[in-house]
Design an enzyme around this catalytic site. Structure first.
Site, PDB file in Angstrom:
ATOM      1  N   LYS A   1       0.823  -1.208   0.000  1.00 30.75           N
ATOM      2  CA  LYS A   1       0.000   0.000   0.000  1.00 30.75           C
ATOM      3  C   LYS A   1       0.859   1.262   0.000  1.00 30.75           C
ATOM      4  O   LYS A   1       2.072   1.227   0.223  1.00 30.75           O
ATOM      5  CB  LYS A   1      -0.944  -0.003   1.211  1.00 30.75           C
ATOM      6  CG  LYS A   1      -2.121  -0.963   1.054  1.00 30.75           C
ATOM      7  CD  LYS A   1      -3.105  -0.841   2.200  1.00 30.75           C
ATOM      8  CE  LYS A   1      -4.352  -1.692   1.956  1.00 30.75           C
ATOM      9  NZ  LYS A   1      -5.310  -1.621   3.084  1.00 30.75           N
TER      10      LYS A   1
ATOM     11  N   ARG B   1      -3.475  -9.912   5.317  1.00 32.04           N
ATOM     12  CA  ARG B   1      -4.062  -9.920   3.968  1.00 32.04           C
ATOM     13  C   ARG B   1      -2.970  -9.462   3.007  1.00 32.04           C
ATOM     14  O   ARG B   1      -2.527  -8.322   3.073  1.00 32.04           O
ATOM     15  CB  ARG B   1      -5.284  -8.993   3.916  1.00 32.04           C
ATOM     16  CG  ARG B   1      -6.005  -8.971   2.582  1.00 32.04           C
ATOM     17  CD  ARG B   1      -7.199  -8.028   2.624  1.00 32.04           C
ATOM     18  NE  ARG B   1      -7.927  -8.020   1.353  1.00 32.04           N
ATOM     19  CZ  ARG B   1      -7.615  -7.240   0.316  1.00 32.04           C
ATOM     20  NH1 ARG B   1      -6.587  -6.397   0.411  1.00 32.04           N
ATOM     21  NH2 ARG B   1      -8.315  -7.292  -0.797  1.00 32.04           N
TER      22      ARG B   1
END
Length: 261
Positions: free
Chosen positions: A204, A238
């Site tokens: 991210k 995740r």
């Protein structure tokens, strides 16, 4: 939890898995590398992502659920959606878990449907929606506000008969770079809720913007954050890169085992 995006515009792997053979190869690889769950999404939630109608989302995702259940009968599929009808149709097709970025905030029927389906429910912290969330990244006490949000959401979910809940702090959602690291530094406080904690930081912007690299170059930074999250008690990661995440888990497990002897 291995990530499978069947969207054309996800920030890292958008458009990579556009045909059945590539999807099956990707999932087989993640399962072989040790993934417990596969998280399947057909609607990119990155800031500024294109709108996808419910019909489009269903058209994209249901055939993939059926394909994966057919080829991997033991698979545990998590569905990344905020729409109750998508939840209903994908669970009917063989999925096992609903992963909702809005914790019911974008579909008033979601918790009612999940409660009726009797499946586990992952609730993420977010403000607004993917198109507005970054304009809402303002907090007087971020960790306290996230805890209060989850307190409310847990109570609401229980009222609909949802027994199995997982909390996701929502790194990157309605949070600045500074917010993301502030939250990571205190993420162990979310264990006060007494529920499993999922951390999703894989490749991210909190990694690649800080390090001034691209998402493709963000694996090393991701691995550092995964290690920190595990040390702070995260139960689910995740991830895009299952093998490397499993190596983090193996090392932290070994450290913890020695610490407890």
């Amino acid at each position: 939890m291995g990530i499978l995006n069947v969207t054309p515009d996800s920030f890292f792997d958008g458009g990579r898995y556009a045909d059945e053979n590539k999807i099956l190869e990707r999932v087989a690889g993640m399962l072989e590398d040790g993934a417990t769950f596969i998280d399947l999404g057909a609607y990119s939630s990155r800031p500024g992502a294109d709108f996808v109608s419910e019909a489009q989302e269903l058209e994209r995702i249901v055939p993939i659920v059926e394909l994966l259940v057919r080829n991997f009968p033991e698979i545990l599929l998590s569905i990344d959606t905020f729409r109750s009808n998508v939840a209903k149709e994908t669970i009917s097709a063989g999925a096992a878990i609903i992963n909702d970025i809005a914790a019911g905030g974008l579909d008033s029927e979601m918790m009612k449907v999940v409660g009726a389906l009797k499946v586990p429910y992952i609730m993420m912290h977010m403000k607004g929606n993917p198109n507005t969330m970054q304009q809402l990244a303002s907090y007087s006490d971020l960790t306290q506000e996230v805890l209060e949000y989850f307190s409310h959401k847990i109570s609401e979910a229980r009222s609909y008969g949802i027994d199995d809940l997982v909390l996701d702090p929502g790194f990157g959602f309605a949070k600045t770079l500074a917010h993301n690291y502030e939250l990571m530094s205190k993420v162990e406080l979310l264990h006060m809720a007494g529920l499993p904690l999922l951390v999703g930081v894989s490749r991210k912007s909190m990694v690649y913007k800080l390090l001034n690299v691209t998402p493709a170059q963000a694996l090393n930074g991701t691995t550092v954050l995964h290690t920190i999250a595990l040390q702070k008690g995260a139960q689910i990661l995740r991830v895009h890169d299952v093998k490397q995440a499993m190596e983090c888990i193996a090392i932290i497990d070994h450290l913890n085992a020695n610490k407890n002897e």
